[in-house]
Design a protein around this motif. Sequence first.
Motif, PDB file in Angstrom:
ATOM      1  N   ILE A  28      13.857 -20.976  -0.500  1.00 31.32           N
ATOM      2  CA  ILE A  28      12.859 -20.212   0.272  1.00 31.32           C
ATOM      3  C   ILE A  28      13.527 -19.012   0.916  1.00 31.32           C
ATOM      4  CG2 ILE A  28      11.368 -20.279   2.300  1.00 31.32           C
ATOM      5  CD1 ILE A  28      10.731 -23.197   1.598  1.00 31.32           C
ATOM      6  N   THR A  29      14.687 -19.230   1.540  1.00 33.85           N
ATOM      7  CA  THR A  29      15.376 -18.105   2.179  1.00 33.85           C
ATOM      8  C   THR A  29      15.852 -17.100   1.138  1.00 33.85           C
ATOM      9  OG1 THR A  29      17.443 -19.368   2.226  1.00 33.85           O
ATOM     10  CG2 THR A  29      16.109 -19.337   4.247  1.00 33.85           C
ATOM     11  N   ALA A  30      16.321 -17.593  -0.023  1.00 30.40           N
ATOM     12  CA  ALA A  30      16.749 -16.682  -1.085  1.00 30.40           C
ATOM     13  C   ALA A  30      15.550 -15.869  -1.594  1.00 30.40           C
ATOM     14  CB  ALA A  30      17.409 -17.452  -2.233  1.00 30.40           C
ATOM     15  N   GLY A  31      14.420 -16.553  -1.733  1.00 33.45           N
ATOM     16  CA  GLY A  31      13.202 -15.857  -2.176  1.00 33.45           C
ATOM     17  C   GLY A  31      12.765 -14.813  -1.156  1.00 33.45           C
ATOM     18  N   LEU A  32      12.818 -15.212   0.134  1.00 33.76           N
ATOM     19  CA  LEU A  32      12.439 -14.254   1.184  1.00 33.76           C
ATOM     20  C   LEU A  32      13.439 -13.098   1.254  1.00 33.76           C
ATOM     21  CD1 LEU A  32      11.207 -16.616   4.040  1.00 33.76           C
ATOM     22  CD2 LEU A  32       9.834 -15.120   2.602  1.00 33.76           C
ATOM     23  N   ARG A  35      12.737 -10.884  -1.681  1.00 34.77           N
ATOM     24  CA  ARG A  35      11.523 -10.090  -1.427  1.00 34.77           C
ATOM     25  C   ARG A  35      11.828  -8.985  -0.421  1.00 34.77           C
ATOM     26  NH1 ARG A  35       6.312  -9.261  -2.373  1.00 34.77           N
ATOM     27  NH2 ARG A  35       4.908  -9.051  -0.603  1.00 34.77           N
ATOM     28  N   ALA A  36      12.596  -9.311   0.641  1.00 37.80           N
ATOM     29  CA  ALA A  36      12.955  -8.297   1.645  1.00 37.80           C
ATOM     30  C   ALA A  36      13.781  -7.187   0.989  1.00 37.80           C
ATOM     31  CB  ALA A  36      13.728  -8.938   2.792  1.00 37.80           C
ATOM     32  N   LYS A  37      14.694  -7.593   0.094  1.00 37.10           N
ATOM     33  CA  LYS A  37      15.516  -6.599  -0.595  1.00 37.10           C
ATOM     34  C   LYS A  37      14.651  -5.701  -1.485  1.00 37.10           C
ATOM     35  CE  LYS A  37      19.838  -6.301  -3.136  1.00 37.10           C
ATOM     36  NZ  LYS A  37      20.908  -7.055  -3.777  1.00 37.10           N
ATOM     37  N   ARG A  38      13.689  -6.306  -2.222  1.00 38.98           N
ATOM     38  CA  ARG A  38      12.772  -5.527  -3.069  1.00 38.98           C
ATOM     39  C   ARG A  38      11.949  -4.561  -2.229  1.00 38.98           C
ATOM     40  NH1 ARG A  38      10.921 -10.113  -5.543  1.00 38.98           N
ATOM     41  NH2 ARG A  38       8.862  -9.772  -4.631  1.00 38.98           N
TER      42      ARG A  38
END
Length: 161
Positions: A28-32, A35-38
């Motif tokens: 979840i943190t990696a996904g977030l 997403r934040a990086k994108r």
Amino acid sequence: MLTAEFWVAVAFVLFMVVVWKVGGFKQITAGLDGRAKRVRNELDEARRLREEAAGVLADYKRRRAEAEKEAEAIVAGAREEAERIAAEGQARLNEFITRRTKSAEAKIAQAEVQATAQVRSAAADAAVRVSEVILKERMQGEAAQDLVRLSLGEVRNRLRA
């Protein structure tokens, strides 16, 4: 203690423990984070595109200003050229009128000279005829005829000169 809320809380805690053990929080943190990086990359790209668009807009404004200045220069040049051509045309017209006036005056002077010569010639011829008639009536004989011819010839030559 055996209420429904209690069992929901227990199930929730168990669910969280299972998710933690399986590594769900990391995903979840990696996904977030991804997403934040994108989103950050998209914002940077949007900022870059905005700056590029502002540069292009400034370039077009500069080109437009240059084109307007060039158009004004062309219009001013055309006005100057038109004024110069008009002045040349006026000068040519004045020169043409002056030449035509001089030519007309010369023709008039020549016609006056010719008219004066014709009037003198006609007057001389009339004077000779009148003198001839008068002298014929008053003088008679061969000597009178010779004198009349000589005098009339002399009068005719002087009047024509």
